[in-house]
Design a protein around this motif. Structure first.
Motif: not given
Length: 361
Positions: A66-73, A88-93, A272-276
């Motif tokens: 919800r806060e956007g730390s995980v980019n579901r797309k 691999l760069d996960a791009q916050s997946a 780390k900040q727990e944001k991807g």
């Protein structure tokens, strides 16, 4: 006391666990297949009895989405690749999704070239490391999985948390069941502190220290200190100082950090900040690089049999190999249901009503 008799716990069937959890993630916008993968990793933890990494974390995942730390797309990008490796760069997946892909890629490379090594950066929490190592062992390969985490470990002689729990998992194919070792470099993981905080339980006296450098039995206090980087944190495996070899846990934490955050070019624990910004490593190795795979598998089983046949210590009935208790627990819980705290079960139902109320169960 059996699983079903634990005070303050209820039991949920594997079927209902899957249906409800998958529905929550679909309600968050993940596809049915993505929801199945994420749920599968959480379910594996709860079936094994690793309660700190199972469905008790679902509120945290929902918050991160919800806060956007995980980019579901997000779609992970392959930045560099060779016949035996990939970056691999996960791009916050979502961590479970990119990790499923990464270990699959490592396995594919191992089948073709004998070894596959895949590094991931800019990801999120991926669940239990053993889930991914086991995927390789189930296909006759040696599997390794590691991840760094936000800084929670207080290194030997330090008053600050500088390294993560940094788990390392290794799975080796054997006879009836594979060898499966999955352990954090800290006495316990942050998830265990979060679980104790949620249940209102005090910590054992040899788990953590506060920002003052003294023992703390208050999980909320230690978690606040970690979040605010005020000092203190969880002790390395072995405990404080050198007397009980706490430097070994510290060393394992450093190995994991070097093989994940550093080797991938990602973010190391303290920053780390727990944001991807989580980094992982996934390795698969074919035993055929070194000899006949069947004979190596049998040799592994002979080693396990020799350990089983040894004389148990006084008061003990059996010597266990890493993973055996978990496999037994998985079989029992698959048949009889999974014990979860009543608070966690209530959270799951609340989330289901909130995010997936229109889903057909």
């Amino acid at each position: 006391m059996t699983d079903g008799e634990r005070t303050g716990y209820g039991v949920i069937s594997v079927r209902d666990y899957r249906k409800k959890t998958e529905a929550v993630f679909r309600g968050l916008g993940f596809s049915p297949e993505e929801s199945r993968i994420i749920t599968g990793v959480l379910l594996a933890a709860d079936l094994f009895g690793v309660e700190s990494h199972g469905i008790s974390r679902i509120m945290k995942y929902v918050r991160l989405v919800r806060e956007g730390s995980v980019n579901r797309k997000a779609e992970a990008l392959i930045l560099k690749e060779t016949p035996v490796s990939a970056l691999l760069d996960a791009q916050s997946a979502m961590g479970q999704l990119v990790s499923e892909r990464a270990m699959g890629l490592a396995i594919e490379k191992a089948r073709k070239a004998g070894i596959g090594m895949v590094q991931v950066r800019h990801s999120n929490h991926f669940g239990i490391a053993g889930y991914y190592a086991l995927k390789a062992a189930e296909q006759g390969l040696i599997g390794v999985a590691m991840t760094n985490t936000q800084a929670i470990m207080v290194p030997t002689f330090s008053a600050e948390a500088l390294l993560g729990s940094n788990p390392i998992a290794v799975a080796f194919p054997a006879g009836e069941v594979p060898f499966l070792f999955d352990a954090a470099a800290t006495v316990v993981t942050r998830g265990k502190l979060e679980l104790y905080d949620k249940l209102g339980k005090e910590l054992p006296s040899d788990w953590a220290v506060s920002h003052t450098g003294t023992v703390s039995r208050d999980p909320g206090e230690v978690l606040r200190d970690i979040r605010e980087k005020r000092g203190g944190g969880i002790l390395p495996a072995g405990g404080a100082g050198e007397e009980m070899a706490g430097y070994k846990g510290y060393g394992f934490g450093m190995i994991c950090e070097l093989m994940t955050g550093v080797l991938s070019g990602g973010t190391t624990a303290y920053h780390k900040q727990e944001k991807g910004d989580t980094s992982h490593a996934f390795y698969a190795v074919s035993p055929e690089l070194f000899g006949d795979a069947g004979e190596i598998r049998r040799a592994a089983q002979r080693l396990m049999d020799e350990i089983h046949a040894a004389r148990p210590a006084e008061g003990q009935k059996q010597i266990f190999i890493a993973g055996e208790k978990e496999f037994r627990r998985r079989a029992e819980r698959t048949e009889n249901g999974i014990p979860l705290s009543l608070k966690v079960l209530k959270e799951l139902d609340s989330l289901l009503a909130e995010t997936a109320g229109k889903e057909q169960l």
